[in-house]
Design a protein around this motif. Structure first.
Motif, short mmCIF file in Angstrom:
data_model
loop_
_atom_site.label_atom_id
_atom_site.label_comp_id
_atom_site.label_asym_id
_atom_site.label_seq_id
_atom_site.Cartn_x
_atom_site.Cartn_y
_atom_site.Cartn_z
N GLU A 60 0.79 -1.23 0.00
CA GLU A 60 0.00 0.00 0.00
C GLU A 60 0.83 1.28 0.00
O GLU A 60 0.27 2.38 -0.10
N SER A 80 -2.23 -4.83 1.91
CA SER A 80 -2.02 -4.00 3.09
C SER A 80 -0.88 -4.56 3.93
O SER A 80 -0.82 -5.76 4.19
N TYR A 112 -5.13 4.86 -5.24
CA TYR A 112 -4.13 4.41 -4.27
C TYR A 112 -4.60 3.21 -3.44
O TYR A 112 -3.84 2.68 -2.63
N GLN A 113 -5.84 2.77 -3.67
CA GLN A 113 -6.30 1.55 -3.02
C GLN A 113 -6.55 0.42 -4.04
O GLN A 113 -7.09 -0.61 -3.70
N PHE A 117 -8.07 -4.74 -2.85
CA PHE A 117 -7.29 -4.34 -1.67
C PHE A 117 -7.31 -5.51 -0.70
O PHE A 117 -8.33 -5.81 -0.07
N ALA A 132 -10.85 -0.07 6.06
CA ALA A 132 -10.46 -0.59 4.76
C ALA A 132 -11.50 -0.16 3.72
O ALA A 132 -12.66 0.08 4.05
N PRO A 133 -11.11 -0.04 2.46
CA PRO A 133 -12.07 0.35 1.41
C PRO A 133 -13.14 -0.70 1.20
O PRO A 133 -12.99 -1.86 1.62
N ALA A 136 -12.24 -4.13 -0.27
CA ALA A 136 -11.23 -4.92 0.44
C ALA A 136 -11.66 -6.37 0.56
O ALA A 136 -12.85 -6.67 0.70
#
Length: 320
Positions: A60, A80, A112-113, A117, A132-133, A136
């Motif tokens: 990340e 991550s 950026y994610q 993810f 977390a997005p 994820a």
């Protein structure tokens, strides 16, 4: 803002003095370095080989890989590596990523994610302020070995902050010298174990040890607060004592305290008596070990890596 020296630039048997923990400076480094010069270097390196690439997998903090993927139209999987999720903050990296976008001629913002993810930590390990997005996926990092609560005491300060730890190793060793249990201290490749002098027969000082084998048999783990040691200690079923010095470590320490699976000591001021007393207390704390066991069970219940691989394969297929 004065930038801190690159912790990875030095290989020496000398140990520099401890610096005060500066959380804001550690967050700033992500935008100023990782989303700056490091991202440009990474993007350039990846673009040289990306023509034959169907997928980019990066951590990340590798914003350059993310940018290179966007430029080439290649899907990006982010893994991550920060258990707390506290270092990459949209409000702190947005300006740097916009500059990187313009430099690389990208028409859209850098994601950026990523397209996927992957989080190899439990949801409860992550700080609530940095969720977390939505895309994820959670993954069990390891099957874990069966813990042994009567095993050795294991101590390490990692392979980067070990040479910026002042006299912390000496204080830890003085504490462990009076503990009635086998102890193993890993000091890293840059330090000669002999520099710490003779140790009692129950204390072993090595450059490297097999932490994957030792931690599951540890009664207590003392470490710097890196996300990897946090997770490894949980999988080993061991309470932890953290001495945060920088990077993500103070944020990891927050989660360890919140979850009640260890304690945090001041890396600059904790003397050998305090360290020894905390080691003894954690070895006898059955309730804390129960909390570690519960978090370990939660971790082992995460989806198998094979399930994540299938999602990655589907992502690549859909992008073709």
């Amino acid at each position: 803002m004065e930038t801190r020296p690159d912790r990875r630039a030095r290989i020496s048997d000398e140990i520099s003095p401890l610096l005060p923990v500066d959380r804001d400076a550690e967050v700033a480094v992500v935008a100023e370095y990782f989303a700056g010069d490091a991202a440009r270097q990474s993007a350039e390196a990846i673009e040289a080989v990306i023509s034959s690439t169907d997928l980019i997998v990066c951590d990340e903090l590798d914003f350059g890989a993310m940018a290179a993927g966007a430029r080439a139209g290649v899907p990006v999987v982010i893994v991550s590596v920060i258990a707390s999720g506290s270092l990459v903050r949209a409000d702190r990296v947005s300006d740097a990523l916009e500059r990187l976008r313009l430099e690389l001629g990208l028409s859209e913002p850098i994601r950026y994610q990523g397209d996927l993810f992957v989080v190899p930590f439990t949801p409860t390990m992550r700080a609530p302020d940095f969720p977390a997005p939505d895309h994820a996926v959670w993954m069990r990092p390891d099957r874990g070995l069966k813990p042994d609560p009567n095993g050795s005491i294991v101590a390490t300060l990692g392979t980067e902050f070990n040479t910026e730890s002042g006299d912390l190793f000496d204080r830890i060793l003085d504490a462990l010298a009076e503990v009635d249990a086998p102890c193993v201290v890993a000091v890293g490749r840059d330090l000669d174990p002999a520099r710490f002098g003779p140790q009692p027969s129950h204390v072993r000082v090595e450059q490297y040890v097999d932490l994957d084998a030792l931690v599951p048999r540890a009664s207590v783990v003392l470490h710097h607060g890196g996300s990897g040691l946090f997770m490894r200690s949980v999988l080993g079923g061991a309470p932890q004592i953290l001495f945060p010095m920088g990077a993500d470590q103070p944020f990891t320490a927050d989660r360890v305290q919140h979850l009640g699976v260890g304690c945090v000591l001041d890396s600059q001021t904790a003397d050998s008596t305090v360290i020894r007393e905390r080691v003894a207390a954690l070895r006898d704390d059955a309730k804390m070990r129960d909390r570690v066991t519960a978090l370990r069970t939660e971790t082992l219940a995460l989806p198998d890596p094979a399930a994540v691989v299938r999602k990655v394969e589907a992502l690549v297929t859909s992008a073709r």
